[in-house]
Design an enzyme around this catalytic site. Structure first.
Site, PDB file in Angstrom:
ATOM      1  N   SER A 177       0.826  -1.208   0.000  1.00 26.84           N
ATOM      2  CA  SER A 177       0.000   0.000   0.000  1.00 26.84           C
ATOM      3  C   SER A 177       0.857   1.252   0.000  1.00 26.84           C
ATOM      4  CB  SER A 177      -0.928   0.014   1.224  1.00 26.84           C
ATOM      5  OG  SER A 177      -1.428   1.334   1.424  1.00 26.84           O
TER       6      SER A 177
ATOM      7  N   ASP B 285      -5.823   0.054  -9.157  1.00 27.93           N
ATOM      8  CA  ASP B 285      -7.081   0.761  -9.432  1.00 27.93           C
ATOM      9  C   ASP B 285      -7.681   0.387 -10.786  1.00 27.93           C
ATOM     10  OD1 ASP B 285      -6.973   2.061  -7.006  1.00 27.93           O
ATOM     11  OD2 ASP B 285      -5.861   3.769  -7.807  1.00 27.93           O
TER      12      ASP B 285
ATOM     13  N   ARG C 220     -14.598  -3.833  -4.613  1.00 29.97           N
ATOM     14  CA  ARG C 220     -14.624  -3.754  -6.091  1.00 29.97           C
ATOM     15  C   ARG C 220     -14.766  -5.121  -6.748  1.00 29.97           C
ATOM     16  NH1 ARG C 220     -10.346   1.305  -6.933  1.00 29.97           N
ATOM     17  NH2 ARG C 220     -11.988   2.882  -6.749  1.00 29.97           N
TER      18      ARG C 220
HETATM   19  C1  S3P Z   1      -2.927   5.547  -3.840  1.00 31.30           C
HETATM   20  C2  S3P Z   1      -2.629   4.267  -3.467  1.00 31.30           C
HETATM   21  C3  S3P Z   1      -3.500   3.120  -3.725  1.00 31.30           C
HETATM   22  C4  S3P Z   1      -4.584   3.433  -4.749  1.00 31.30           C
HETATM   23  C5  S3P Z   1      -5.206   4.785  -4.522  1.00 31.30           C
HETATM   24  C6  S3P Z   1      -4.158   5.864  -4.596  1.00 31.30           C
HETATM   25  C7  S3P Z   1      -1.983   6.623  -3.525  1.00 31.30           C
HETATM   26  O1  S3P Z   1      -4.129   2.757  -2.519  1.00 31.30           O
HETATM   27  O2  S3P Z   1      -5.589   2.441  -4.733  1.00 31.30           O
HETATM   28  O3  S3P Z   1      -6.206   5.051  -5.485  1.00 31.30           O
HETATM   29  O4  S3P Z   1      -2.101   7.736  -4.078  1.00 31.30           O
HETATM   30  O5  S3P Z   1      -1.082   6.397  -2.700  1.00 31.30           O
HETATM   31  P1  S3P Z   1      -3.435   1.724  -1.471  1.00 31.30           P
HETATM   32  O6  S3P Z   1      -2.240   2.367  -0.902  1.00 31.30           O
HETATM   33  O7  S3P Z   1      -4.480   1.495  -0.420  1.00 31.30           O
HETATM   34  O8  S3P Z   1      -3.146   0.500  -2.281  1.00 31.30           O
END
Ligand code: S3P
Length: 444
Positions: free
Chosen positions: A174, A327, A358
């Site tokens: 993440s 995403d 999702r």
């Molecule tokens: C993001 C990280 C992702 C992604 C989100 C944007 C970011 O989430 O799904 O739309 O900008 O750091 P996760 O860190 O929960 O995977």
């Protein structure tokens, strides 16, 4: 701002060939970070190409609440006069991050090591999402956090007066967790270290380096080890936000499945930590060429030329690729329905805690529209037949990407496809409708 408006149903119909140029909006991840790092610098940061979607506007408002001056100069052009690392003021009101998981998690990190108290909230979707993944590591810096049952919003953080640096291995892939810890580490003395087993989007690292922080990434047996030296003087930078590959995915998908289409999508980020969908589409036999590759604002970008691809075939998307297209699985599942053969998406359990579950939203909506789809906790499988019957309403659960995915599906399905609420599309892609219509898409 929480999405509280009346639901906005939308319908997409089988369309003629899509033609033209799709100038998709600025990258959402980079837009949030530009505002936050601008607010943590002393002096003026000038941003161009900022995504003016509701998620990012909520982050701009939050930065103002913490004492930065944020001003819109023109379309996508903003300036931020920051307060410096450790300079956030205590906000008077509650910080409402609307629909944005990225906004709330990054801002919680950015304030957790400053001795002020802030309360965060969000809309019904965000209030269901887990915050423990960020509040647990933030507590290690020495701040005090209270939250609702299940570590959900609203969350109140009493920032650490004497923060200590942290070494943290992220339990799930993440970028939001990684970024929250790094942003908190900015105001801790010494070195804060984040270790991630799988690489996730690296915009925070790139931008911190651009703003003058000392940050290194080392690839080891444990994964990527990112080391940040705390208490830097961040220097304001001009930020040119590239176009969002996650938003580009929707017109790209539409061009691939609508017969006769040919579109160009200029200036899209090709950051390798965001590129998984495009790698997958090429494996499926998509006709996409990447022209004029170049560097803009510290990110690799290219112009995409996309043509209708009648002979797409199913593929297996391995777990290692999941983070680089996290995403894009909803729209990939639509493309997979129009391909011949089986597409298996592995290692996708994180999709269950996005703006909606999702996997569930896509499985239910695609089945209702005639696709053959299966799922497990961690996989989604689509048995493509080269076409989709359509005819049903998809339930979007306040999720912009679910709404856009089904509207794209409706452009090539036998019968029209509707979504119950297209309102949340404005969180990430406010011009989705006019842009798609200008290409020839029939969406009402
Ligand atoms: C993001 C990280 C992702 C992604 C989100 C944007 C970011 O989430 O799904 O739309 O900008 O750091 P996760 O860190 O929960 O995977």
């Amino acid at each position: 701002m929480s999405h509280s408006a009346e639901p906005l149903p939308m319908t997409a119909r089988r369309s003629g060939a899509l033609k033209g140029e799709a100038r998709v909006p600025g990258d959402k991840s980079i837009s949030h970070r530009a505002l936050i790092l601008g607010a943590l610098s002393v002096g003026e940061t000038h941003i161009t190409g900022l995504l003016e979607g509701q998620d990012v506007l909520d982050t701009a408002k939050a930065m103002q609440a913490f004492g930065a001056r944020v001003e819109r100069l023109g379309e996508g052009e903003w300036k931020v006069n920051g307060v410096g690392v450790g300079g956030f003021a205590e906000p008077e009101g509650v910080i409402d991050c609307g629909n944005s998981g990225t906004g709330v998690r990054l801002i919680m990190g950015a304030m957790a090591t400053t001795p002020i108290t802030a309360t965060f909230t969000g809309d019904a979707s965000l209030s269901r999402r887990p915050m423990g993944r960020v509040t647990d590591p933030l507590e290690l810096f020495g701040c005090e956090i209270t939250s609702r049952e299940g570590k959900r919003l609203p969350v109140t953080i009493k920032g650490a007066a004497d923060p200590v640096p942290v070494r943290y291995k992220t339990p799930v892939a993440s970028a939001q967790i990684k970024s929250a810890v790094l942003l908190a580490g900015l105001n801790a003395p010494g070195q804060t270290v984040v270790i991630e087993a799988e690489p996730t989007r690296d915009h925070t690292e790139r931008m911190l380096a651009g703003f003058g922080a000392s940050i290194t990434t080392e690839v080891t047996d444990e994964g990527r080890v990112i080391t940040l030296t705390g208490r830097p003087d961040l220097k304001p930078q001009p930020v040119a936000v590239p176009r969002d590959p996650s938003s580009a995915a929707f017109p790209v998908a539409a061009a691939l499945i609508v017969p006769g289409s040919e579109i160009r999508v200029p200036g899209v980020s090709r950051n390798p930590t965001r590129d998984g969908l495009y790698v997958t589409l090429l494996e499926m036999g998509a006709d996409i060429t990447f022209e004029n590759p170049r560097e803009e604002g510290g990110e690799p970008v290219a112009d995409l030329l996309v043509r209708y691809s009648p002979a797409l075939k199913g593929v297996t998307v391995p777990t290692e690729r999941a983070a680089s297209m996290i995403d894009e699985f909803p729209i990939l599942s639509v493309i997979a329905a129009f391909a011949e053969g089986t597409t298996v998406m592995q290692g996708v359990h994180e999709l269950r805690v996005k703006e909606s579950d999702r996997i569930d939203a896509m499985v239910v909506g695609l089945r209702a529209n005639g696709a053959h789809v299966e799922d497990t906790e961690d996989t989604m499988t689509v048995h493509g037949t080269g076409h989709l019957t359509g005819g049903a309403v998809a339930v979007t659960h306040l999720d912009h990407r679910i709404a856009m995915s089904f509207l794209v599906a409706g452009l090539a399905s036998d019968q029209m496809i509707s979504v119950d609420d297209g309102g949340p599309i404005a969180t990430s892609f406010p011009d989705f409708l006019p842009l798609m219509r200008a290409l020839g898409a029939q969406i009402d």
